[in-house]
Design a protein around this motif. Structure first.
Motif, short mmCIF file in Angstrom:
data_model
loop_
_atom_site.label_atom_id
_atom_site.label_comp_id
_atom_site.label_asym_id
_atom_site.label_seq_id
_atom_site.Cartn_x
_atom_site.Cartn_y
_atom_site.Cartn_z
N SER A 92 0.85 -1.18 0.00
CA SER A 92 0.00 0.00 0.00
C SER A 92 0.88 1.23 0.00
N SER A 93 0.36 2.31 -0.52
CA SER A 93 1.12 3.56 -0.54
C SER A 93 1.00 4.30 0.79
N SER A 211 6.60 3.93 3.34
CA SER A 211 5.42 4.79 3.48
C SER A 211 4.64 4.44 4.72
N ASN A 212 4.94 3.25 5.31
CA ASN A 212 4.20 2.78 6.48
C ASN A 212 4.97 2.93 7.78
N CYS A 225 10.10 -4.22 10.49
CA CYS A 225 9.07 -5.22 10.19
C CYS A 225 9.65 -6.21 9.19
N TYR A 226 8.85 -7.18 8.79
CA TYR A 226 9.22 -8.03 7.67
C TYR A 226 9.01 -7.26 6.37
N GLY A 227 9.74 -7.64 5.35
CA GLY A 227 9.54 -7.07 4.03
C GLY A 227 9.38 -8.18 3.01
N SER A 238 5.11 -4.45 3.36
CA SER A 238 5.49 -4.46 4.76
C SER A 238 4.74 -5.60 5.46
N GLY A 239 5.40 -6.26 6.41
CA GLY A 239 4.77 -7.39 7.08
C GLY A 239 4.84 -7.28 8.59
#
Length: 374
Positions: A92-93, A211-212, A225-227, A238-239
């Motif tokens: 997501s953006s 972006s997150n 986070c995970y990617g 992002s995870g």
């Protein structure tokens, strides 16, 4: 800690968008479906509600067996699909009503959904706009360790629920079925582990994933986070651990509830209308939390099929009992201004209790420590 909470809340908001889009979407009405209990309310099955065998991931009991097919079980640091089973990957953006979300199972299979709602794209027969999207399943294979913070795998297959290019109008919305944005053209897919040095990750991945979260914080402390990176498409997910997300959301729901209760008890200037509105806010707060936890239980395959069916039966019965108890709380006040407040407060208390019951079922299924009600 504050930044971590903000990131988890962002993940929870994205997840709630998924729940809302799937519940409001007319996709589920294209098949012969029946009303099914979802969380605290009766809702219609969506396009993602296919046969349980297709939607339910391997349970934690099977994780080690499934993972052993994809990694060296003698090496505790070897890459394993099982290590990713509780991660929500989101592309997501960070702005706009669109996202692609997927979950990977311990055997490398995955499922997910893509949606993009454009209210401005309307026409004859669909004044409520256009919903782009699809649901999908697939398989990752050849999971390999590249370095201490990168795994690589291949996208072996991806299958869509609805034919690409098909369009139909349902409930005054145009549904246009497309490929999942973020996985288009994918072959090699990389996984980045939390803590990975940002300076060594592809800039194309960071432009999407950052972006997150705070880019500068990530450069200092590593990837938070995970990617997941589609190498060919140069698109990054992002995870976040969806169980942590659920716990964080419920904790914040509890804080919001305490604030509403304090407001109701301590503000002498409140009119009965004010109290009715606040009591409805209190119920809605817990209803949202319950539905988020329920979505995790139902869609992420943390329970065995038979356990989920039993829980579904129990949830339907609980909804019936909740509605009856809430109405009983308002007996004798029908037609009076206090009736709504009495009913809402009872429904809120029961929904709060049930939210913690479901949350602890989720935690126990993942071998996590349970929580107590605040």
């Amino acid at each position: 800690m504050k930044n971590k909470c903000a990131r988890l809340l962002t993940a929870a908001v994205v997840l709630l968008m998924v729940v809302m889009v799937l519940s409001l979407s007319g996709c589920g009405k294209k098949n012969d479906v029946e009303n099914e209990t979802v969380g605290g309310t009766e809702q219609t099955d969506t396009a993602t509600d296919t046969d349980a065998a297709e939607n339910t991931a391997d349970t934690p009991d099977d994780a080690d067996i499934a993972a052993s097919e994809n990694s060296d079980s003698s090496d505790p640091e070897a890459p394993s699909f099982a290590a990713l089973q509780y991660v929500d990957f989101t592309f997501s953006s960070g702005a706009g009503a669109w996202a692609t979300q997927l979950n990977i199972r311990p055997d490398g299979s995955f499922s997910g959904e893509y949606w993009d709602m454009d209210m401005g794209s309307s026409g004859d027969g669909y004044p409520n706009g256009t919903q782009y999207g699809n649901t999908f399943t697939g398989k990752f294979t050849d999971l390999q360790k590249v370095n201490d913070y990168t795994w690589a795998m291949k996208l072996d297959e991806i299958n869509y629920t609805y034919e690409i290019g098909k369009e139909e109008i349902l409930d005054q919305i145009l549904y246009s079925y497309t490929e999942a944005y973020g996985l288009d053209g994918a072959d090699e897919v990389d996984i980045y582990l939390p803590g990975a040095p940002v300076s060594e990750l592809p800039e194309e991945f960071l432009q999407w994933a950052c972006s997150n979260y705070d880019r500068f914080e990530a450069e200092e402390n590593g990837l938070p986070c995970y990617g997941l990176y589609n190498v060919e498409g140069a698109e990054g997910f992002s995870g976040y651990d969806f169980i942590d997300t659920a716990v964080e959301y419920v904790e914040n729901a509890a804080k919001a509830d305490q604030e509403i209760v304090r407001f109701l008890q301590e503000d002498p200037s409140l009119t009965q209308m004010d109290m009715n509105v606040k009591s409805k806010e209190r119920y809605d707060n817990w209803d949202a939390a319950l539905n988020l936890v329920w979505y995790q239980l139902k869609m992420k395959g943390v329970l065995k099929d038979e356990d989920m069916e039993q829980l579904l039966t129990e949830q339907r019965e609980w909804i019936k009992e909740k509605e009856e108890a809430a109405q009983k709380a308002g007996e004798g006040s029908e037609g009076g201004s206090i009736w709504a407040c009495l009913v809402n407060d009872k429904a809120a208390e029961l929904t709060k209790d049930r939210t913690y019951v479901l949350l602890n079922i989720l935690l126990e299924a993942a071998d996590r420590e349970t929580v107590t009600m605040e």
